[in-house]
Design a protein around this motif. Structure first.
Motif, mmCIF file in Angstrom:
data_model
loop_
_atom_site.group_PDB
_atom_site.id
_atom_site.type_symbol
_atom_site.label_atom_id
_atom_site.label_comp_id
_atom_site.label_asym_id
_atom_site.label_seq_id
_atom_site.Cartn_x
_atom_site.Cartn_y
_atom_site.Cartn_z
ATOM 1 N N GLU A 26 -28.618 -3.849 -3.777
ATOM 2 C CA GLU A 26 -28.499 -3.645 -2.335
ATOM 3 C C GLU A 26 -28.836 -4.939 -1.623
ATOM 4 O O GLU A 26 -29.715 -5.677 -2.029
ATOM 5 C CB GLU A 26 -29.468 -2.560 -1.840
ATOM 6 C CG GLU A 26 -29.209 -1.206 -2.431
ATOM 7 C CD GLU A 26 -30.057 -0.934 -3.651
ATOM 8 O OE1 GLU A 26 -30.988 -1.703 -3.952
ATOM 9 O OE2 GLU A 26 -29.776 0.053 -4.327
ATOM 10 N N THR A 33 -27.171 3.176 -0.254
ATOM 11 C CA THR A 33 -26.228 4.275 -0.412
ATOM 12 C C THR A 33 -26.261 4.828 -1.831
ATOM 13 O O THR A 33 -25.450 5.660 -2.169
ATOM 14 C CB THR A 33 -24.799 3.814 -0.088
ATOM 15 O OG1 THR A 33 -24.477 2.711 -0.936
ATOM 16 C CG2 THR A 33 -24.671 3.413 1.363
ATOM 17 N N ARG A 34 -27.175 4.375 -2.642
ATOM 18 C CA ARG A 34 -27.279 4.850 -4.010
ATOM 19 C C ARG A 34 -28.427 5.852 -4.105
ATOM 20 O O ARG A 34 -29.396 5.762 -3.370
ATOM 21 C CB ARG A 34 -27.506 3.680 -4.950
ATOM 22 C CG ARG A 34 -26.310 2.740 -4.971
ATOM 23 C CD ARG A 34 -26.661 1.466 -5.725
ATOM 24 N NE ARG A 34 -25.537 0.580 -5.810
ATOM 25 C CZ ARG A 34 -25.252 -0.346 -4.898
ATOM 26 N NH1 ARG A 34 -26.000 -0.488 -3.844
ATOM 27 N NH2 ARG A 34 -24.207 -1.125 -5.045
ATOM 28 N N SER A 35 -28.316 6.758 -5.053
ATOM 29 C CA SER A 35 -29.335 7.792 -5.183
ATOM 30 C C SER A 35 -30.596 7.279 -5.876
ATOM 31 O O SER A 35 -31.631 7.908 -5.793
ATOM 32 C CB SER A 35 -28.766 8.985 -5.946
ATOM 33 O OG SER A 35 -28.370 8.579 -7.236
ATOM 34 N N ARG A 36 -30.521 6.154 -6.544
ATOM 35 C CA ARG A 36 -31.694 5.578 -7.209
ATOM 36 C C ARG A 36 -31.584 4.061 -7.221
ATOM 37 O O ARG A 36 -30.575 3.498 -6.836
ATOM 38 C CB ARG A 36 -31.850 6.131 -8.612
ATOM 39 C CG ARG A 36 -30.653 5.849 -9.531
ATOM 40 C CD ARG A 36 -30.817 6.458 -10.854
ATOM 41 N NE ARG A 36 -31.876 5.758 -11.559
ATOM 42 C CZ ARG A 36 -32.123 5.872 -12.845
ATOM 43 N NH1 ARG A 36 -31.413 6.691 -13.564
ATOM 44 N NH2 ARG A 36 -33.075 5.204 -13.417
ATOM 45 N N ARG A 37 -32.632 3.402 -7.663
ATOM 46 C CA ARG A 37 -32.694 1.949 -7.676
ATOM 47 C C ARG A 37 -31.557 1.401 -8.542
ATOM 48 O O ARG A 37 -31.325 1.882 -9.646
ATOM 49 C CB ARG A 37 -34.050 1.528 -8.232
ATOM 50 C CG ARG A 37 -34.346 0.092 -8.130
ATOM 51 C CD ARG A 37 -34.762 -0.261 -6.740
ATOM 52 N NE ARG A 37 -35.133 -1.658 -6.734
ATOM 53 C CZ ARG A 37 -35.601 -2.269 -5.703
ATOM 54 N NH1 ARG A 37 -35.778 -1.631 -4.584
ATOM 55 N NH2 ARG A 37 -35.907 -3.529 -5.756
ATOM 56 N N THR A 38 -30.847 0.393 -8.027
ATOM 57 C CA THR A 38 -29.728 -0.217 -8.747
ATOM 58 C C THR A 38 -29.903 -1.727 -8.723
ATOM 59 O O THR A 38 -30.159 -2.311 -7.680
ATOM 60 C CB THR A 38 -28.378 0.158 -8.091
ATOM 61 O OG1 THR A 38 -28.285 1.582 -8.037
ATOM 62 C CG2 THR A 38 -27.213 -0.381 -8.890
ATOM 63 N N GLN A 80 -25.532 3.349 -16.162
ATOM 64 C CA GLN A 80 -26.628 4.255 -15.846
ATOM 65 C C GLN A 80 -27.699 4.129 -16.922
ATOM 66 O O GLN A 80 -27.390 4.072 -18.110
ATOM 67 C CB GLN A 80 -26.153 5.697 -15.789
ATOM 68 C CG GLN A 80 -25.238 5.982 -14.627
ATOM 69 C CD GLN A 80 -24.804 7.437 -14.610
ATOM 70 O OE1 GLN A 80 -24.594 8.037 -15.649
ATOM 71 N NE2 GLN A 80 -24.663 7.982 -13.415
#
Length: 146
Positions: A26, A33-38, A80
């Motif tokens: 990000e 906009t992601r459901s978890r840390r990316t 993932q």
């Protein structure tokens, strides 16, 4: 042994080098906009005889959780990673943050999407992207008009 004191005109000792930190995918200040840390994986790209070879570090990813797409010229890699916390234990100290990996590249030139090959070994994703065969030059016959 004591460290020598610094004189007022000398530079301070450089701090010891810190290990490279994971980089969030990000952008700062952006809306997540992601459901978890990316994270954005570290990627090396090599030009080889018949195309490109990419090596991406995706520790903790399994081949079932990796998605690679080539749409137009945009190559996207998403991996993932599932958390492996032991059941019944609570976290006391953490140095390694778990999260998914994602990156996108715009490729220059034409590549064959249906011939891309990928393998995942010990957390390193190896991607081979072959160049498209160039159109064969041909001579065009001109017909006389009536």
């Amino acid at each position: 042994m004591a460290k020598p004191t610094q004189s007022s005109g000398s530079k301070p000792d450089p701090e010891p080098e810190q290990p490279e930190q994971k980089r969030p995918a990000e952008q700062p200040g952006g809306e997540p906009t992601r459901s978890r840390r990316t994270f954005r994986p570290s990627v090396d790209i090599y030009e080889v005889e018949n195309g490109l070879m990419l090596l991406a570090d995706v520790p903790g990813a399994m081949s079932e959780g990796v998605t690679i797409t080539l749409e137009r010229r945009a190559l996207t890699i998403h991996a993932q990673v599932s958390e492996h916390a032991p059941e019944g234990h609570s976290l006391v100290y953490q140095e390694y943050e778990v999260g998914d990996f994602e990156c996108q590249f715009t490729l220059a030139g034409e590549f064959e999407a249906d011939k891309i090959e990928a393998s995942l070994t010990n957390g390193v994703l190896r991607l081979t992207v072959p160049k498209a065969a160039e159109a064969q030059a041909r001579t065009i016959q001109i017909k006389a008009g009536s």
